[in-house]
Design an enzyme around this catalytic site. Sequence first.
Site, PDB file in Angstrom:
ATOM      1  N   GLY A   1      38.659  24.511  86.546  1.00  0.00           N
ATOM      2  CA  GLY A   1      38.805  25.372  85.376  1.00  0.00           C
ATOM      3  C   GLY A   1      37.443  25.279  84.456  1.00  0.00           C
ATOM      4  O   GLY A   1      36.486  24.377  84.948  1.00  0.00           O
TER       5      GLY A   1
ATOM      6  N   GLY B   1      35.250  25.512  80.583  1.00  0.00           N
ATOM      7  CA  GLY B   1      35.258  25.383  79.219  1.00  0.00           C
ATOM      8  C   GLY B   1      34.232  25.640  78.714  1.00  0.00           C
ATOM      9  O   GLY B   1      33.146  25.969  79.366  1.00  0.00           O
TER      10      GLY B   1
ATOM     11  N   MET C   1      32.220  23.211  77.261  1.00  0.00           N
ATOM     12  CA  MET C   1      31.300  22.199  77.524  1.00  0.00           C
ATOM     13  C   MET C   1      30.730  22.164  78.926  1.00  0.00           C
ATOM     14  O   MET C   1      29.559  21.702  79.369  1.00  0.00           O
ATOM     15  CB  MET C   1      31.942  20.758  77.021  1.00  0.00           C
ATOM     16  CG  MET C   1      32.064  20.563  75.810  1.00  0.00           C
ATOM     17  SD  MET C   1      32.942  19.156  75.230  1.00  0.00           S
ATOM     18  CE  MET C   1      31.682  17.810  75.943  1.00  0.00           C
TER      19      MET C   1
ATOM     20  N   VAL D   1      35.153  21.869  85.368  1.00  0.00           N
ATOM     21  CA  VAL D   1      36.150  20.948  85.605  1.00  0.00           C
ATOM     22  C   VAL D   1      36.391  20.846  87.059  1.00  0.00           C
ATOM     23  O   VAL D   1      36.776  21.965  87.309  1.00  0.00           O
ATOM     24  CB  VAL D   1      37.249  20.524  84.760  1.00  0.00           C
ATOM     25  CG1 VAL D   1      38.209  19.250  85.462  1.00  0.00           C
ATOM     26  CG2 VAL D   1      36.891  20.155  83.251  1.00  0.00           C
TER      27      VAL D   1
ATOM     28  N   LYS E   1      34.815  16.010  85.492  1.00  0.00           N
ATOM     29  CA  LYS E   1      34.269  16.793  84.026  1.00  0.00           C
ATOM     30  C   LYS E   1      32.639  16.970  84.141  1.00  0.00           C
ATOM     31  O   LYS E   1      32.326  15.735  84.059  1.00  0.00           O
ATOM     32  CB  LYS E   1      35.190  16.272  82.834  1.00  0.00           C
ATOM     33  CG  LYS E   1      34.996  17.125  81.662  1.00  0.00           C
ATOM     34  CD  LYS E   1      35.731  16.576  80.547  1.00  0.00           C
ATOM     35  CE  LYS E   1      35.781  17.365  79.522  1.00  0.00           C
ATOM     36  NZ  LYS E   1      36.573  16.785  78.336  1.00  0.00           N
TER      37      LYS E   1
ATOM     38  N   ASP F   1      41.977  14.373  67.585  1.00  0.00           N
ATOM     39  CA  ASP F   1      42.307  15.649  68.028  1.00  0.00           C
ATOM     40  C   ASP F   1      43.550  15.579  68.788  1.00  0.00           C
ATOM     41  O   ASP F   1      43.484  16.537  69.970  1.00  0.00           O
ATOM     42  CB  ASP F   1      41.098  16.261  68.745  1.00  0.00           C
ATOM     43  CG  ASP F   1      41.189  17.844  68.950  1.00  0.00           C
ATOM     44  OD1 ASP F   1      40.516  18.511  69.813  1.00  0.00           O
ATOM     45  OD2 ASP F   1      41.862  18.551  68.053  1.00  0.00           O
TER      46      ASP F   1
END
Length: 720
Positions: free
Chosen positions: A16, A18, A20, A23, A38, A136
Amino acid sequence: MELNKLGRYEITQVLGQGAMGIVYKGVDPKIGRTVALKTLKTAGEIPADQLAEFQRRFEQEAQSAGRLTHPNIVTIYDVGEEQGLAYIAMEFIKGKALDEYISEKSPFSIDQIVNIMVQICEGLGYAHKNGVIHRDIKPANIVLTDDHIAKITDFGIAKITSTSATQTGMVVGTPSYMSPEQITGRGVDNRSDIFSIGAVFYELLTYERAFPGDNITTVMYRVVHENPTPLSVANMSVPAQFDQIVMKALAKNPADRYPDAESMGKDIQNYKNAASTQIASTQAFNPADYKGTVVMSSKTAATMAVPASSATTPPAASSSAPVQSATKNKPIVLISTITAVVCAVLLYIIFGIFTSSEKASLQIALNILKGTAVLDGTDYQIENGQLAVQNVSAEEHELLIKHEGYDDFKTKLLFAENEEKKLNVTMKLAPVQFPSGVDTAYLTISSKPDIIAVQTNTGKFIGYTPLLKVPFPVGKHTLVYSKEYYGTQTKDVDLRKKREYKDALNLEVKKGSISVSDVNPKKVQVILDGTTLKPEKDGVTYIVPFGKRKITLKQEGYKPFEQEVVINSQETLKLNSTLEQLFGAISITSVPSEADVFIDGNNVGKTPLKLDKVAAGQREIKVQKGNLVSIKKFIVIENQENNLAELKLLASVGYLKLVVNPWAKIYVDGKSMGSSPPVDNLELKPGTYKIKIENPAYRPVTKNVTINAGSTTSLQHDFK
């Protein structure tokens, strides 16, 4: 550019992408372990100020999660950088995040939700004890594995309590799950995470957010100033005890919340034993209502609070009668409750005649299948990598674990009363000494599943997988790989001097099957050793590992059926059990009364109605009368209890009162309704209508009116 390798890790696919970075799924070739990699975007991909914040979060995640080892927290294995690309190697999880289950409205049972929440509380409690506040917690950051293990992920904005990172005034997190102190920029502690757990619990039970809103401003205002819709309103089938647990976790003032995640997890796990208006393990006492505290133990600092009112409450007649008969013609001494308690404590201190029932327990998970654990001199045998010890006294204990070929593991454990301590132990292979002149090679063996015993055909035990460069004499050997409930494999190897022999095993589990085609009722839930099974395509056959197993059959409204069975490889065991159906009573009232009552679609009478025998479980109650709006309510009928259902019927129509002078023809949305007078009271469904009033001697008039259910709207017009 396609990336094939990061450090020593070989990349197999992209998982995936994102904000940042990306991954990847990768493999550590040294031990054959699958990992998630990551990565962090480089300077050329994002602005410098954003990159700096991402770098801070990236390092924070590695630092926070890297210090934690717990079955309910994603494990960090390694951190590195390859040609300017930073990465974290972490545990690869087969499963999906809770937010996916929630968006799909996946049907979780109450027991499944309880299991998930207890695991989250245990993992977060461990993080808090190790000085890490997540900050979070949300469904997207909790992954449920295929084996139903909850894993907390993404410690990118976590706070390490021993550092000054993220000071008061900085707001980080996801608004819908942030605590009021997070949103207002005040300092946070572990109780901020408890607020977030409460929001997750609420969402799992209702599939709705505790603090919904169309924009961030609305959400943040609600978190700080408003309470969520009570669970009993949002989902009437949820046990009433959860209302208090959720509201305690979501208290605006941190001091009113659970003091730690373990306390919340314990209340969730024990909800069936708690009254709906009181959660025993977290009962808050008012100091003004109590007087006098007494020390209960010299080893533990436990205290007992005695209600002031109890000292003046007279004893019940049933308990005083025997005393009077036993003391006839003797002086009677009345002892107050406080005096009795003090006396009892003194007896305990002087004679030690009371023994505390507040025992702790210990559960150990190991990377070896067998072995011996010694707790304060008492031996316990480890089976299948697990050990459970009950009734452990609340004090310090010494633990020793030993196994042939492994270094001894020694530690001291301090137990609190009622503590359920869980310990993960990694045993290390002891150095092997060979006689001088013996040449050696190296064995590196990985396996699926983990922890497979490796030995020679002569019975020489080598160790449990994974093995990494374990020295062994050169020459030809036959290695035997085995694990309970799995097939055994043998391999002939020729080990050469100073060379590494690598092998990756995949042992197939020995399986049989069970059939529930003859079980009544149909469509029962099948649980094997605590794990819920999924049937094959026929809906009644389940493939299960062979061996001695515990089968539990469940169906709502029936008493669970448990049975110890032996599953034989390649054979089908037919179960022919009939579950005992449970019943409760229900009283149904309505306003107005004399309404027809339907239970699961069947007409059972009129209100007020009491039924003494109704099948237990969730039932649909529906009442209807005339042109009133029918009401449906789902109620869980508890076994051998009198359940109540009170329903209020609402009108389904409203009325329009017309006063017209001298007279007129009336049209409603173009449809003629006659003349007024006498048409002066029209029955209409709720809504907005266009009313046209016509008299040939005057100009027509058109007006819009809104009709509300159960009320009369008046409209007057005088032609001039």
